[in-house]
Design a protein around this motif. Structure first.
Motif, mmCIF file in Angstrom:
data_model
loop_
_atom_site.group_PDB
_atom_site.id
_atom_site.type_symbol
_atom_site.label_atom_id
_atom_site.label_comp_id
_atom_site.label_asym_id
_atom_site.label_seq_id
_atom_site.Cartn_x
_atom_site.Cartn_y
_atom_site.Cartn_z
ATOM 1 N N PRO A 175 0.814 -1.227 0.000
ATOM 2 C CA PRO A 175 0.000 0.000 0.000
ATOM 3 C C PRO A 175 0.842 1.269 0.000
ATOM 4 O O PRO A 175 0.440 2.276 -0.578
ATOM 5 N N ASN A 206 -1.111 8.443 -3.075
ATOM 6 C CA ASN A 206 -2.208 8.659 -2.139
ATOM 7 C C ASN A 206 -3.439 9.305 -2.784
ATOM 8 O O ASN A 206 -4.448 9.495 -2.145
ATOM 9 N N LYS A 239 -6.800 9.639 -5.250
ATOM 10 C CA LYS A 239 -7.929 8.710 -5.423
ATOM 11 C C LYS A 239 -7.746 7.875 -6.671
ATOM 12 O O LYS A 239 -7.305 8.377 -7.706
ATOM 13 N N ALA A 265 -11.201 -5.024 -8.489
ATOM 14 C CA ALA A 265 -10.442 -6.038 -7.741
ATOM 15 C C ALA A 265 -11.094 -7.411 -7.899
ATOM 16 O O ALA A 265 -12.317 -7.513 -8.024
ATOM 17 N N LEU A 273 -5.600 -6.828 -8.914
ATOM 18 C CA LEU A 273 -6.205 -5.493 -8.905
ATOM 19 C C LEU A 273 -5.758 -4.679 -10.103
ATOM 20 O O LEU A 273 -4.568 -4.672 -10.444
ATOM 21 N N GLU A 324 -15.069 -6.399 -8.203
ATOM 22 C CA GLU A 324 -15.505 -5.442 -7.171
ATOM 23 C C GLU A 324 -14.998 -4.069 -7.604
ATOM 24 O O GLU A 324 -13.805 -3.902 -7.849
ATOM 25 N N ILE A 379 -14.073 -0.161 -7.033
ATOM 26 C CA ILE A 379 -13.658 0.688 -5.925
ATOM 27 C C ILE A 379 -13.246 2.054 -6.470
ATOM 28 O O ILE A 379 -12.658 2.153 -7.536
ATOM 29 N N HIS A 380 -13.590 3.088 -5.720
ATOM 30 C CA HIS A 380 -13.179 4.437 -6.083
ATOM 31 C C HIS A 380 -12.787 5.084 -4.769
ATOM 32 O O HIS A 380 -13.633 5.549 -4.013
ATOM 33 N N ASP A 381 -11.497 5.056 -4.477
ATOM 34 C CA ASP A 381 -11.085 5.457 -3.140
ATOM 35 C C ASP A 381 -9.592 5.792 -3.123
ATOM 36 O O ASP A 381 -8.930 5.695 -4.153
ATOM 37 N N MET A 382 -9.092 6.155 -1.947
ATOM 38 C CA MET A 382 -7.659 6.464 -1.795
ATOM 39 C C MET A 382 -6.827 5.239 -2.165
ATOM 40 O O MET A 382 -7.147 4.122 -1.756
ATOM 41 N N ALA A 397 -4.037 3.708 -1.256
ATOM 42 C CA ALA A 397 -3.581 2.719 -0.276
ATOM 43 C C ALA A 397 -4.749 1.944 0.312
ATOM 44 O O ALA A 397 -4.678 0.738 0.539
ATOM 45 N N ALA A 398 -5.877 2.658 0.530
ATOM 46 C CA ALA A 398 -7.034 2.033 1.167
ATOM 47 C C ALA A 398 -7.627 0.934 0.296
ATOM 48 O O ALA A 398 -8.254 0.001 0.780
ATOM 49 N N VAL A 399 -7.417 1.070 -1.005
ATOM 50 C CA VAL A 399 -7.961 0.114 -1.950
ATOM 51 C C VAL A 399 -7.273 -1.250 -1.820
ATOM 52 O O VAL A 399 -7.874 -2.295 -2.006
ATOM 53 N N ASP A 420 -5.223 -2.235 0.939
ATOM 54 C CA ASP A 420 -4.876 -2.778 2.259
ATOM 55 C C ASP A 420 -5.739 -3.961 2.722
ATOM 56 O O ASP A 420 -5.237 -4.851 3.406
ATOM 57 N N PRO A 421 -7.030 -4.049 2.301
ATOM 58 C CA PRO A 421 -7.780 -5.240 2.721
ATOM 59 C C PRO A 421 -7.157 -6.543 2.188
ATOM 60 O O PRO A 421 -7.164 -7.568 2.886
#
Lengths: 415, 173
Positions: free
Chosen positions: A249, A254, A256, A261, A273, A334, A336-339, A341-343, A345-346
């Motif tokens: 990550p 950082n 968006k 995924a 991803l 799946e 995703i539209h996000d920061m 690293a957050a994408v 880390d799960p």
């Protein structure tokens, strides 16, 4: 030569310790705060290393020969401009535009301090002594002057194991490349010594064979994007990295990201991803949806991006499955539209339950005529990958079919 | 783990970045920052009396059942909280006046392979450990399906959260 995750983990710790000591030494020499960024082990072909250095810009470097506990050569290469900056930032207030003798000796000194830091870190981790020759200052525009004369330099098809690390000084990255070219025998001896008893490890040749195929798979994905969107894309960077999970990550910007995924299941299992920057994701929606909506990431845009991701994933994984002569199934996409690293880390967390390190197949696809960037991360479960590769018949590599079938109709009917 | 060349006299960077599996304790007036938490969890501890603060960026719930936790306590919710608390007390904090704020622990994906939601497990583990140690959680911003970047102001214990879905601004805890 066999690679065992424990042994690679040792090399990874060497890279990290080395970078830490190198950064610390720079700080104590100059009083400037330094910080170690992302560290990774990177498998790279001789041809790719040469291409990386042969970018037409002038370079300066510092090379030393290693002996005793680890035999080979360590080479730090700076872009000439970056070297001047280093001298400026670290050694004196204002360096002249010209690369004078004083600058040369300053760069050699910085290079030597960093080299000694790296090597002391490696020796600590290995619990051995590594002897270092006096440094050579080298200038040139191609790989030739830096390691053309070395027997340890990898041939075009050989995968060399490189230590990659970043050091930042006062918030600014010090641009350098660091190559460790070990003697083959010395390297296999260290790998053998660090191997855990009873561990199978991965045959180096099999990793090389598989990596070659991963390269073709990436090319297939790029051509699938071109077919579906009309955007001419090529594989820009492709690397096989060995990293600690936490690094993954951290490496992603950082800003968006828009991503698709997948989890995949089979031998190997893992996660895949595709990450686009927002502008690139908009390009996809505009290229694939007949009358593009106002909100590109609304339902229609999301479904277009998911479908493209689906086809890219099939292309990528079918290529792997064909070579490994197995079936690899993937989950529905799946969105995703996000920061950034957050994408990811799960995924790292899920793998982190059972492993500390991961092989990451890292690919970047770009378009020639517009802003289009897609980063692909394929992160297999480590045990599965080891099993899959040990079953790999290297001879199959030459004739395996890596071209995947792309169900183009399906996409059109869905959009 | 990140290495800072911490020679005497060298300036402390601000904000100080706390990466995954790391934690940082300080008694100085600096800002601690963790970028892009998805299912990871930020645990911020603060003792207002002594001004000692700590921020952890944990990745997994349970270190006690993991043999690697000795070498890397910051990776797990339980071991990170204990290690931080111990170091904070060593740095002058009073155990009983430490308060906690937590943020993160989203569940972004619904993959079957994930089993029980990974973000929620981190949140539950942190709650349980803090409860066990008697450290009250005074504020939290957890769960959902969004990423968060957190900034912890060590001068006053304010935890600012920047969420990807909330473009209007920053939530302060």
């Amino acid at each position: 030569m066999k690679l065992d995750v424990n042994a690679l983990g040792t090399f990874y710790r060497m890279a990290r310790e080395g970078a830490g000591l190198a950064a610390g030494r720079l700080t104590s020499m100059t009083g400037v705060q330094t910080r170690v960024g992302v560290t990774k082990l990177n498998f790279m072909r001789g041809s790719e290393i040469r291409a990386e250095i042969d970018d037409g810009s002038e370079k300066v470097g510092v090379r030393v020969e290693l002996s005793a506990g680890l035999e080979g050569h360590s080479i730090i290469i700076f872009d000439r401009d970056a070297a001047l900056q280093v001298v400026q930032t670290l050694v004196k207030e204002a360096a002249s535009e010209e690369f004078d003798e004083m600058d040369q000796s300053a760069v050699t000194e910085v290079g030597q301090i960093m080299t000694n830091g790296f090597i002391d870190g490696w020796a600590d981790v290995l619990g051995t002594v590594i002897d270092v020759s006096t440094p050579d200052f080298i200038e040139g525009e191609t790989a030739e002057p830096f390691f053309g004369d070395l027997e340890t330099a990898p041939s075009d098809e050989d995968l060399a194991l490189l230590f990659r690390s970043q050091i930042e000084a006062v918030g600014r990255e010090i641009g350098y490349k660091h190559y460790l070219l070990p003697e083959h025998d010395s390297m296999s001896e260290i790998l053998e010594r660090q191997r855990v008893d009873g561990s199978d490890g991965i045959e180096y040749d099999k990793l090389v064979g598989f990596d070659k195929l991963a390269q073709q798979g990436a090319t297939e994905v790029a051509s699938a994007v071109t077919t579906l969107t009309g955007i001419e894309t090529v594989v820009e960077i492709r690397r096989l990295n060995f990293v600690s999970l936490e690094t993954i990550p951290e490496e992603i910007a950082n800003e968006k990201k828009v991503g698709v995924a997948f989890s995949f299941d089979g031998t190997p299992s893992g996660y895949l991803l595709f990450l686009f920057d927002e502008a690139s994701a908009r390009e996809i929606v505009e290229a694939t949806v007949p009358s593009p909506p106002d909100n590109e990431f609304g339902e229609m845009g999301t479904s277009a991006i998911k479908e493209l991701g689906n086809i890219m994933a099939s292309g990528f994984l079918d290529g792997w499955a064909n070579v490994l002569d197995t079936t690899i199934d993937h989950s529905p996409p799946e969105f995703i539209h996000d920061m950034g690293a957050a994408v990811i880390d799960p995924v790292v967390i899920d793998l982190g339950e059972n492993q500390e390190y991961a092989f990451v197949f890292d690919t970047q696809i770009q378009a020639a005529d517009r802003a289009f960037d897609c980063d692909i991360y394929a992160i297999p479960n480590e045990d599965d990958l080891e099993r899959a590769l040990n079953d790999l018949d290297v001879d199959r590599v030459e004739d395996a079919k890596t071209t995947a079938e792309f169900p183009v109709d399906e996409v059109e009917s869905d959009t | 783990m990140k290495t800072y060349g911490s020679e005497p006299g060298a300036p402390t960077p601000d904000p100080i970045q706390v990466g995954i599996s790391e934690f940082y304790i300080t008694a100085e007036d600096v800002t601690l920052k963790s970028y892009g938490l998805g299912s990871c969890l930020a645990v911020a501890l603060y003792d207002a009396d002594s001004g000692v603060a700590g921020l952890a960026h944990v990745m997994l719930p349970d270190g006690d059942s993991n043999e690697d936790s000795d070498g890397n306590p910051g990776k797990f919710a339980d071991t990170a909280i204990r290690a931080m608390l111990r170091q904070m007390v060593e740095a002058g904090a009073t155990y009983t006046s430490v308060e906690a704020k937590i943020a993160g622990g989203s569940d972004m994906f619904e993959f079957e392979s994930f089993g029980e939601a990974v973000g929620k497990r981190n949140v539950d583990a942190a709650r349980e450990e803090l409860d066990k140690l008697g450290v009250p959680i005074v504020a939290e911003e957890v769960g959902g399906q969004r990423g968060r970047t957190v900034e912890f102001d060590a001068s006053n214990g304010t935890l600012s959260i920047n969420s990807s879905e909330d473009e209007s601004g920053v939530t302060e805890l």
